[in-house]
Scaffold this motif. Sequence first.
Motif, mmCIF file in Angstrom:
data_model
loop_
_atom_site.group_PDB
_atom_site.id
_atom_site.type_symbol
_atom_site.label_atom_id
_atom_site.label_comp_id
_atom_site.label_asym_id
_atom_site.label_seq_id
_atom_site.Cartn_x
_atom_site.Cartn_y
_atom_site.Cartn_z
ATOM 1 N N GLU A 25 -87.342 75.449 84.858
ATOM 2 C CA GLU A 25 -88.194 75.849 83.741
ATOM 3 C C GLU A 25 -87.362 76.488 82.628
ATOM 4 O O GLU A 25 -87.537 76.183 81.454
ATOM 5 C CB GLU A 25 -89.267 76.827 84.244
ATOM 6 C CG GLU A 25 -90.308 77.153 83.190
ATOM 7 C CD GLU A 25 -91.425 78.010 83.733
ATOM 8 O OE1 GLU A 25 -91.258 78.571 84.838
ATOM 9 O OE2 GLU A 25 -92.467 78.121 83.064
ATOM 10 N N SER A 28 -85.336 73.889 80.936
ATOM 11 C CA SER A 28 -86.205 73.088 80.075
ATOM 12 C C SER A 28 -86.470 73.826 78.764
ATOM 13 O O SER A 28 -86.519 73.231 77.684
ATOM 14 C CB SER A 28 -87.485 72.777 80.835
ATOM 15 O OG SER A 28 -88.602 72.773 79.989
ATOM 16 N N HIS A 29 -86.601 75.162 78.864
ATOM 17 C CA HIS A 29 -86.798 75.981 77.664
ATOM 18 C C HIS A 29 -85.605 75.848 76.710
ATOM 19 O O HIS A 29 -85.768 75.574 75.521
ATOM 20 C CB HIS A 29 -86.984 77.443 78.087
ATOM 21 C CG HIS A 29 -87.125 78.395 76.936
ATOM 22 N ND1 HIS A 29 -88.342 78.888 76.561
ATOM 23 C CD2 HIS A 29 -86.220 78.926 76.073
ATOM 24 C CE1 HIS A 29 -88.184 79.688 75.520
ATOM 25 N NE2 HIS A 29 -86.896 79.740 75.211
ATOM 26 N N GLU A 31 -83.420 73.531 76.612
ATOM 27 C CA GLU A 31 -83.372 72.151 76.145
ATOM 28 C C GLU A 31 -84.301 71.972 74.926
ATOM 29 O O GLU A 31 -83.877 71.520 73.862
ATOM 30 C CB GLU A 31 -83.809 71.252 77.304
ATOM 31 C CG GLU A 31 -83.568 69.776 77.091
ATOM 32 C CD GLU A 31 -82.080 69.441 77.161
ATOM 33 O OE1 GLU A 31 -81.670 68.521 76.460
ATOM 34 O OE2 GLU A 31 -81.320 70.135 77.904
ATOM 35 N N HIS A 32 -85.566 72.395 75.076
ATOM 36 C CA HIS A 32 -86.524 72.250 73.987
ATOM 37 C C HIS A 32 -86.071 72.991 72.736
ATOM 38 O O HIS A 32 -86.138 72.465 71.611
ATOM 39 C CB HIS A 32 -87.893 72.819 74.414
ATOM 40 C CG HIS A 32 -88.700 71.858 75.231
ATOM 41 N ND1 HIS A 32 -88.857 71.980 76.588
ATOM 42 C CD2 HIS A 32 -89.398 70.757 74.876
ATOM 43 C CE1 HIS A 32 -89.606 71.021 77.048
ATOM 44 N NE2 HIS A 32 -89.962 70.243 76.025
ATOM 45 N N TYR A 33 -85.599 74.196 72.954
ATOM 46 C CA TYR A 33 -85.178 75.046 71.848
ATOM 47 C C TYR A 33 -83.995 74.420 71.120
ATOM 48 O O TYR A 33 -83.986 74.311 69.883
ATOM 49 C CB TYR A 33 -84.839 76.432 72.406
ATOM 50 C CG TYR A 33 -84.531 77.484 71.373
ATOM 51 C CD1 TYR A 33 -85.123 77.461 70.114
ATOM 52 C CD2 TYR A 33 -83.667 78.548 71.682
ATOM 53 C CE1 TYR A 33 -84.858 78.450 69.197
ATOM 54 C CE2 TYR A 33 -83.401 79.540 70.776
ATOM 55 C CZ TYR A 33 -83.989 79.480 69.517
ATOM 56 O OH TYR A 33 -83.724 80.466 68.606
ATOM 57 N N ASP A 54 -79.877 83.143 72.556
ATOM 58 C CA ASP A 54 -81.163 83.746 72.226
ATOM 59 C C ASP A 54 -81.991 84.107 73.448
ATOM 60 O O ASP A 54 -82.729 85.097 73.446
ATOM 61 C CB ASP A 54 -81.983 82.787 71.327
ATOM 62 C CG ASP A 54 -81.545 82.910 69.875
ATOM 63 O OD1 ASP A 54 -80.585 83.690 69.655
ATOM 64 O OD2 ASP A 54 -82.132 82.262 69.000
ATOM 65 N N ILE A 55 -81.900 83.295 74.491
ATOM 66 C CA ILE A 55 -82.749 83.598 75.651
ATOM 67 C C ILE A 55 -82.212 84.792 76.434
ATOM 68 O O ILE A 55 -82.952 85.517 77.079
ATOM 69 C CB ILE A 55 -82.921 82.352 76.539
ATOM 70 C CG1 ILE A 55 -84.084 82.586 77.510
ATOM 71 C CG2 ILE A 55 -81.653 82.046 77.318
ATOM 72 C CD1 ILE A 55 -84.572 81.337 78.149
ATOM 73 N N ILE A 61 -83.174 87.573 83.630
ATOM 74 C CA ILE A 61 -84.536 87.047 83.428
ATOM 75 C C ILE A 61 -85.118 86.635 84.783
ATOM 76 O O ILE A 61 -86.262 86.938 85.127
ATOM 77 C CB ILE A 61 -84.526 85.850 82.470
ATOM 78 C CG1 ILE A 61 -84.120 86.312 81.073
ATOM 79 C CG2 ILE A 61 -85.914 85.204 82.412
ATOM 80 C CD1 ILE A 61 -84.095 85.197 80.052
ATOM 81 N N ASP A 64 -86.185 89.541 86.703
ATOM 82 C CA ASP A 64 -87.456 90.063 86.207
ATOM 83 C C ASP A 64 -88.619 89.194 86.669
ATOM 84 O O ASP A 64 -89.696 89.694 87.005
ATOM 85 C CB ASP A 64 -87.442 90.129 84.670
ATOM 86 C CG ASP A 64 -86.504 91.236 84.179
ATOM 87 O OD1 ASP A 64 -86.128 92.082 85.027
ATOM 88 O OD2 ASP A 64 -86.153 91.238 82.987
#
Lengths: 889, 112
Positions: A25, A28-29, A31-33, A54-55, A61, A64
């Motif tokens: 996931e 994929s984030h 990748e999209h970004y 940026d992430i 993460i 969390d």
Amino acid sequence: MLRRLRSLLRVLKSRSEFENGMTEELHSHIEHYAQDLIRFGLSREEAYRRARLDIGGLNSIKDDCREARGLQPFDELSRNLRYAGRWLRKTPAFTVTALLTLALCLGANLTIFAVIDAILVRPLPFPEASRLVTIFNTYPKAGVERDGSSITNYYERRGAIPAFSSLSIYAFGTAIVGAPGSTARDQITRISPDFFTTVGVGPAMGRGFTDAEMEEQTDRVVILADEYWRQHFHADPHVIGRTVWVDSIPRIVVGVLPRDFHFLSSKAQLYLPLSSSPEERLPVQRHSGGNVIQMIARLRPGATLAQAQSQMDAQNTSLERNDPQAKMIAAAGFRSPVISLHVDQVAAIRPILLLLQAGAFTLLLIGLVNLVNLLLVRASSRSKEIAVRRALGANATRILAEAFVETILLVFLGDLLSLAVASAGIRLVTALGADRLPFGSYITLDARLATIALTASIVLGVILALPIAWFNLRPHLAEALQTESRAGTAGRATLILHHSFVAAQIALGFVLLAGAGLLGLSLKRTMDVSPGFRPDHTIAGQISLVGNRYSSPSAGLVYADRLVDELRRQPGVSAIGLATNIPFSGNNGISAAVAEGHVLRPGESPRGSYAYGVSGDYFQAMGFSLRAGRFLTSEDSERNVRTCVVDEDFARYNWPNANPLGRRIFQGIEPGKSADGFTVVGVVGSIKQAGLTDDTAQGAVYYPYIYRPDFNIFVVLRGGVRPESLKAVLQHAVRQIDPDLAVNAIQSMNDRISASLLDRRAPALLSGIFSAIALLLITVGTYGVLSYAVAQRRREIAIRIALGARPERIQWQFFSLALRLLAFGIAVGLCGAWATGRAIEAVLFHVAAHSPAILAISTSMVAVIALAACLVPARRAARIPPLKALTDQ
Amino acid sequence: MEKSELLPGTLDMLILKAVSLNPLHGYGVLLRIRQISGEALEIPQGSLYPALYRLEHQGLIAAEWGQSENNRRAKYYTLTAAGRRRLREETAGWNRLVSAISAALNTTSEEV
């Protein structure tokens, strides 16, 4: 709440799926970004770089996210477990010591607890068993502590005591069971009809007994135990109405008991009505119990023991008002105590079991102290690492969690091992005879005990972790980081803790050793007691003369004579005797006898004494010593002149200053017609009837068998051959004369004496084992702490040696530390030993609660152990090569 | 236009609102919030996923794997019945708070 739990369980079930999904996931984030950034005109490389930047940190993460799903504690736990496992593997010496300590100490406790659980804790296997009580007659001032109950008692008390909802009597015994020609001896129990209502469990099939079946003419019925029903009737569902032969009399089966029905420790196969004749129920028979028949009752709901007791006392008082012998009975101190059945059954063994548990617990304390010390040593060798981690921001909970997981894992593993130790321990106590204790056959290591043990191990783990947690969290950061040695020094507080733990260990071990010494000495004193006869080369077996052929005493005597003649012809047999009771038989029937010429002092009651009917050469066979006159022989049963032999105790009590020979004795509590008197023809040495530790000079009278017949007789054989051969000879001869009779309980007299020592030998042996383990632990503990002390001061010692200090001086420094710990430990231990002596005084035999010899031996043993343990580290200290120690690290 | 810091506690509410309009994957949630706030709100990317996982754990949103617009596998989030209820409550609560605060801030000295 439930929904969250379900979501957590779902994730835990497919943990890897969750992790992979999360990674995918996030990728994929990115990748999209990145694709969007490329569309905005960034280069492909730059776009991916920005997207990643940026992430933020993917790992944090993910952490969390895991926390959001409630996974964090599990992750932490598995990480700590892995870490703890690695630590245990890395320090094998420590791990093996700790695990062995735990396995032995916990195993010892579990073993004793299994025994206590079976005997003292678990309720009797009957519904509302706490309401079951027993009642017995006691005449303490006549020397009769326990006389059971009489048939008369039963009929007088039944329904007359409001505090009881039901009341019943029973008698254990044996019988010849089976049709003539195929007989076997089996245990039986005779009971009154209300027996099953009282215990609360009744027949699984058929019915119990009726009042009509308590009459001697109509008592030919029987109830089968489940085991007997399965073995002899192949669990036939139509067994009711069939016939079982008991003592050559056919009886009709009216019921079958449920599986696993046992009353107390009896292994009865058959239950018969405890029938009686109208004469046996007369008031005059009220005090003729003889400890054969026992009474039990069930308290009404809400009724108390005290109420039952006062109602019982009130009835006794009102009944005794019309008793012609009331004065005598009162002088004998007659009472009928009402006692909880369970308490009464275990009363004799209870103090010894509690004593052993205390011993095992002391051992556990020593082990734990040892372990805490070792753990602290270990923790201080890691203090620098912890200090660095805390300085780098590791949070306190995490460090605490580590300590807890480590010790709990350690204790848990030790506890698993202790289950193995305990199962071996239970085999040991069974071999020592624990299964012969009341309810001893219930001793097992079952799932329940294992659960208790494992739960306890977790609690222990937490307790053990507390000092380590305290140590790790002390604000000792700067101190630890500044110290010169690699491991860091222990603070003054820790040092004092180490030393006081060693001293505590020595003190506890000393107490254990002193207690074991007292028990051992007491056992030795017991074994040194002479039984009053010569037990070597002698065997004895029991025969029940049952069936129509032996209905009269003279028929019994004819059989006895034939048996003696038959045995006399056998090779290797030097003397044969018969008696209605023998020493160490477990039957201690006492009956009243009055001596001619002995005047009762005011308040003195006629005294009970042991009474025996003897035939053949009983005295020679048993190895009695003759003090005056002659022994009885078979001919004394055939003469019309009544003769008897008394023992020294009886003679001394009744005729303190006169020659007993020629004087007369009357059975009962009053002198009768002179023709009923028995003339004393001999005096023999006193014997220990009830056991080696029985110091009561009860007195004994030996009558010719014909005047004191009993259908239970003991055959005593003395011979030059091995006991096994004598046993075979006896068995053969008995079968030869009457195939329907069997001898049981054939044992050598030495074996009987040694079996009577069960409750002394087992505690002495077990406490000896505990002490041995304790000494071992003290060695390990002292060695460990002194080695640590030496290692800690390695540099200091090296400098001193380099500056010219003499090695002896350095060695002495550590020796004197050990001596101080030893002195302190023994001083505390002496106080403990004093208290222990007081506590176990009641179970000691001819040993004072504080024996200086035992204290001295204990002191020297502990001293030798502790100083030996300090020898190696002290010498190591003296030989530290200065240059190497200073350049190390 | 000027971007505003997210008020603490409002991220969950915005996510619920975003997925209430139509099923979205994580990156989609980010874009949708930016879009419906008129480009005024920027979600810190690092805190988006923990929030999504927390809401899923609480049963307010449900997740399912599917195909994204550019033919990649992606995890799509939808609002559950419980999530819908929660969103209603939070919206009402928020509106009450905002009107109370603006009433307070717009008070003039004559009105006291």
